[in-house]
Design a protein around this motif. Structure first.
Motif, PDB file in Angstrom:
ATOM      1  N   LEU A  49       0.827  -1.208   0.000  1.00 22.16           N
ATOM      2  CA  LEU A  49       0.000   0.000   0.000  1.00 22.16           C
ATOM      3  C   LEU A  49       0.864   1.262   0.000  1.00 22.16           C
ATOM      4  O   LEU A  49       0.504   2.267  -0.625  1.00 22.16           O
ATOM      5  CB  LEU A  49      -0.934   0.001   1.213  1.00 22.16           C
ATOM      6  CG  LEU A  49      -2.030  -1.057   1.231  1.00 22.16           C
ATOM      7  CD1 LEU A  49      -2.903  -0.891   2.473  1.00 22.16           C
ATOM      8  CD2 LEU A  49      -2.892  -0.990  -0.026  1.00 22.16           C
ATOM      9  N   LYS A 159     -14.103  -7.326   3.565  1.00 20.42           N
ATOM     10  CA  LYS A 159     -12.743  -7.683   3.991  1.00 20.42           C
ATOM     11  C   LYS A 159     -12.764  -8.317   5.382  1.00 20.42           C
ATOM     12  O   LYS A 159     -12.047  -9.301   5.639  1.00 20.42           O
ATOM     13  CB  LYS A 159     -11.856  -6.443   3.991  1.00 20.42           C
ATOM     14  CG  LYS A 159     -11.577  -5.863   2.613  1.00 20.42           C
ATOM     15  CD  LYS A 159     -10.778  -4.566   2.711  1.00 20.42           C
ATOM     16  CE  LYS A 159     -10.595  -3.896   1.366  1.00 20.42           C
ATOM     17  NZ  LYS A 159      -9.885  -2.598   1.480  1.00 20.42           N
ATOM     18  N   LEU A 173      -6.034  -7.573  -1.048  1.00 19.11           N
ATOM     19  CA  LEU A 173      -5.619  -6.621  -2.080  1.00 19.11           C
ATOM     20  C   LEU A 173      -6.497  -6.718  -3.327  1.00 19.11           C
ATOM     21  O   LEU A 173      -6.751  -5.716  -3.992  1.00 19.11           O
ATOM     22  CB  LEU A 173      -4.152  -6.848  -2.437  1.00 19.11           C
ATOM     23  CG  LEU A 173      -3.149  -6.474  -1.334  1.00 19.11           C
ATOM     24  CD1 LEU A 173      -1.729  -6.861  -1.738  1.00 19.11           C
ATOM     25  CD2 LEU A 173      -3.201  -4.983  -1.012  1.00 19.11           C
ATOM     26  N   THR A 176      -9.472  -4.738  -2.579  1.00 17.39           N
ATOM     27  CA  THR A 176      -9.115  -3.319  -2.665  1.00 17.39           C
ATOM     28  C   THR A 176      -9.189  -2.818  -4.102  1.00 17.39           C
ATOM     29  O   THR A 176      -9.697  -1.724  -4.362  1.00 17.39           O
ATOM     30  CB  THR A 176      -7.701  -3.089  -2.102  1.00 17.39           C
ATOM     31  OG1 THR A 176      -7.650  -3.499  -0.732  1.00 17.39           O
ATOM     32  CG2 THR A 176      -7.304  -1.614  -2.199  1.00 17.39           C
ATOM     33  N   GLU A 179     -12.749  -2.382  -5.058  1.00 17.45           N
ATOM     34  CA  GLU A 179     -13.289  -1.208  -4.375  1.00 17.45           C
ATOM     35  C   GLU A 179     -12.974   0.079  -5.133  1.00 17.45           C
ATOM     36  O   GLU A 179     -13.834   0.945  -5.303  1.00 17.45           O
ATOM     37  CB  GLU A 179     -12.713  -1.141  -2.953  1.00 17.45           C
ATOM     38  CG  GLU A 179     -13.181   0.040  -2.140  1.00 17.45           C
ATOM     39  CD  GLU A 179     -12.546   0.066  -0.766  1.00 17.45           C
ATOM     40  OE1 GLU A 179     -12.892   0.958   0.025  1.00 17.45           O
ATOM     41  OE2 GLU A 179     -11.684  -0.805  -0.483  1.00 17.45           O
ATOM     42  N   TRP A 180     -11.749   0.224  -5.606  1.00 19.64           N
ATOM     43  CA  TRP A 180     -11.368   1.431  -6.338  1.00 19.64           C
ATOM     44  C   TRP A 180     -12.214   1.613  -7.598  1.00 19.64           C
ATOM     45  O   TRP A 180     -12.672   2.719  -7.894  1.00 19.64           O
ATOM     46  CB  TRP A 180      -9.884   1.354  -6.722  1.00 19.64           C
ATOM     47  CG  TRP A 180      -8.956   1.460  -5.562  1.00 19.64           C
ATOM     48  CD1 TRP A 180      -9.273   1.817  -4.274  1.00 19.64           C
ATOM     49  CD2 TRP A 180      -7.547   1.194  -5.559  1.00 19.64           C
ATOM     50  NE1 TRP A 180      -8.141   1.778  -3.476  1.00 19.64           N
ATOM     51  CE2 TRP A 180      -7.078   1.407  -4.237  1.00 19.64           C
ATOM     52  CE3 TRP A 180      -6.651   0.794  -6.532  1.00 19.64           C
ATOM     53  CZ2 TRP A 180      -5.743   1.245  -3.888  1.00 19.64           C
ATOM     54  CZ3 TRP A 180      -5.319   0.625  -6.185  1.00 19.64           C
ATOM     55  CH2 TRP A 180      -4.866   0.849  -4.872  1.00 19.64           C
TER      56      TRP A 180
END
Length: 434
Positions: A49, A159, A173, A176, A179-180
Motif C-alpha cells: 500500500l 474484507k 488486495l 481493494t 473497491e477502487w
C-alpha cells in the motif's frame, strides 16, 4: 447560532461524520489483521500500500484544489473543467502505472507481484475521483460523504468477513482493487444524477493549458509530498524487512488518523477564504484564527497520545507490537506541522503561488530521504519516526522563511505556535500600563 445553521457547518459535519466512520472502521480492520495475520503479513500488506501511495500524485496531477477553485469561480464551465481534469488525471495515472510496473520487479516480493500489477491497473480509476471536487465547490459534501461512507463500509465488511475466514494478503488486495473501480463508477453516477441539465464531460484545450500551467508545480509538489509522507515505509521494508514496516505502519496509522480534522476544517472554509481575499483585514484575521485553532488541536492530541501510547498499543494490537509505542510517541508530534500545513496548502492557491508548494515539499522530501538513509540502519522504525518529524517541520514551517512570498504564512504559523506566550505577554503589558 448562525454559524451552526450555515452551509459551512453542515458541510463540515457531514465530512467529519464520514471520516470518523471510515477511519474508525479502518482502524478496527487493522486491529483485526494483527489478530489474524502474522507480523510479517501485516508488514507485507502495508508495504504494498505504501508503494502504491507513491503513485497518488500522478492520478491527481496537482489538480484537486485548482479544480475546486475553478468550479467555484466559473460554474457555467463545469462540463469542460471536469472533463479536461479527468483526461489529464487518467493520463498521468497511466504513465505512472507503466513506470511502476518496471520498478516492481525489484521492489515487490515475488508472491505479491501479480496482484501488484492488478492494483496498478485498478488505480487508473482514481482519475474519476475528480468529481468529488464538484460537490466540494458547491458545499454539498453530504453527497460525497454518503457515497464514500456507504461503499467504504460495505467493502470493509467484505474484507472483515474474508479475513476472519482465513483470507490472506493477496485476497484483501484483490478486494481493494475492486473497491477502487466501484468508487469510480459511483462518482460518475452521482454526478449525472445531481447535475442538471444532464452534462457531458467535455475536453477543452484552453482549460488544459490553464490546469497544466498552474498544476505542474503542484504535480511535482505532490510527488515530493508523497515521498516524505510514505517513503519511510518503503525504505523500512527495503532496508529492515516486513516486521519493521508492521511496527512503523501501525504507529503512523494511530498518528495519521488525526489528520482528517485539518483537512475537513480547511476544505469547508476554503470557498469562504477565496471570497474573503477581497477584504484584506478580514482575510488575515481568518487565516490567523484558523491556523491557531489547527495548531493547538494538534498539540492537545499529541500530548494525550504520548501519555496513553503504552496502554493503547498493547490493548489494540497485543504485546508483540510493543516496539510501536516509542515510534508513535515521536511520530504523533509531526501532526502539529501537518495540521497547519493543511491551511498553507489552500493559502498558496488563493495567493496564486503554487510553485512554493514544490519548494516546501521538495525540501521536506530531501531531508526525509537523507535522514532515513542515516537513521534507519541505526535506529530502525524509531529513526524513521525522527526523520518524519524533522522533515515535516522543515517542509511545513521552517522552509517558509526562505522565500519572501511565503514568509507571511510563516509569521502566522509562528504566532499560532507561540499563541499562549503572546497572550500572557499582552496581559502583562496591559497590567503594567495601568
Amino acid at each position: 447560532m448562525a454559524f451552526f445553521q450555515s452551509k459551512v457547518f453542515t458541510n463540515a459535519s457531514w465530512l467529519l461524520t464520514e471520516k470518523i466512520l471510515l477511519t474508525g472502521s479502518g482502524l478496527l480492520f487493522v486491529v483485526l489483521l494483527t489478530r489474524h495475520w502474522s507480523v510479517e503479513q501485516v508488514g507485507d500488506y502495508q508495504f504494498v500500500l505504501a508503494i502504491l501511495a507513491l503513485l497518488a500524485p500522478f492520478s491527481s496531477m496537482g489538480l484537486n484544489s485548482i479544480v475546486s477553485r475553478e468550479l467555484v469561480l466559473f460554474p457555467h464551465r463545469t462540463a469542460s473543467i471536469l472533463g479536461t481534469a479527468l483526461v489529464i488525471r487518467c493520463s498521468g495515472a497511466a504513465v505512472a502505472m507503466l513506470v511502476s510496473a518496471l520498478f516492481s520487479f525489484w521492489l515487490v516480493p515475488n508472491e505479491l507481484f501479480y496482484i501488484f500489477l492488478l492494483l496498478l491497473l485498478a488505480q487508473l480509476s482514481h482519475g474519476f475521483y475528480v468529481i468529488d471536487y464538484y460537490f466540494e465547490a458547491h458545499v454539498k459534501s453530504k453527497v460525497s460523504a454518503l457515497l464514500r461512507t456507504s461503499i467504504g463500509l460495505l467493502m470493509l465488511l467484505v474484507k472483515f468477513i474474508w479475513v476472519v475466514n482465513g483470507l490472506g494478503v493477496v485476497g484483501v488486495l484483490v478486494i481493494t482493487a475492486i473497491e477502487w473501480c466501484l468508487f469510480a463508477l459511483a462518482w460518475v453516477g452521482v454526478y449525472y444524477f445531481f447535475h442538471q441539465p444532464k452534462p457531458a464531460f467535455e475536453w477543452s484545450s484552453a482549460q488544459a493549458k490553464l490546469f497544466l500551467s498552474k498544476g505542474w508545480w503542484l504535480i511535482l509538489s505532490g510527488v515530493a509530498s508523497i515521498i516524505y509522507l510514505k517513503i519511510d515505509q518503503v525504505m523500512l521494508g527495503w532496508m529492515q524487512g516486513s516486521e519493521a514496516v508492521a511496527y512503523y505502519s501501525l504507529a503512523s496509522r494511530l498518528s495519521e488518523v488525526w489528520y482528517l480534522f485539518p483537512g475537513i476544517i480547511v476544505a469547508s472554509l476554503y470557498p469562504g477564504l477565496i471570497k474573503a481575499k477581497q477584504l484584506a483585514d478580514v482575510y488575515q484575521i481568518k487565516l490567523q484564527q484558523i491556523c491557531t485553532l489547527l495548531c493547538w488541536m494538534a498539540v492537545l492530541i499529541a500530548v494525550v497520545m504520548t501519555m496513553i501510547a503504552p496502554i493503547l498499543v498493547e490493548q489494540l494490537f497485543g504485546a508483540e507490537y510493543q516496539p510501536t509505542v516509542l515510534i508513535l510517541q515521536i511520530h504523533i508530534w509531526a501532526g502539529v506541522f501537518i495540521f497547519m500545513r493543511a491551511l498553507f496548502s489552500k493559502w498558496i492557491l488563493i495567493e496564486d503561488i503554487p510553485k512554493y508548494s514544490l519548494l516546501t515539499h521538495g525540501g521536506g522530501a530531501i531531508v526525509n530521504v537523507i535522514l532515513n538513509f542515516w537513521l534507519i540502519p541505526v535506529m530502525g522504525g524509531v529513526g524513521a519516526a525522527w526523520a518524519t518529524l524533522i522533515s515535516y517541520a522543515m517542509a511545513s514551517y521552517l522552509v517558509l522563511f526562505l522565500c519572501k512570498p511565503t514568509q507571511k504564512m510563516g509569521v502566522i504559523m509562528s504566532s499560532s505556535l507561540f499563541a499562549p506566550i503572546l497572550f500572557i505577554v499582552s496581559k502583562v503589558n496591559k497590567l503594567l500600563s495601568k
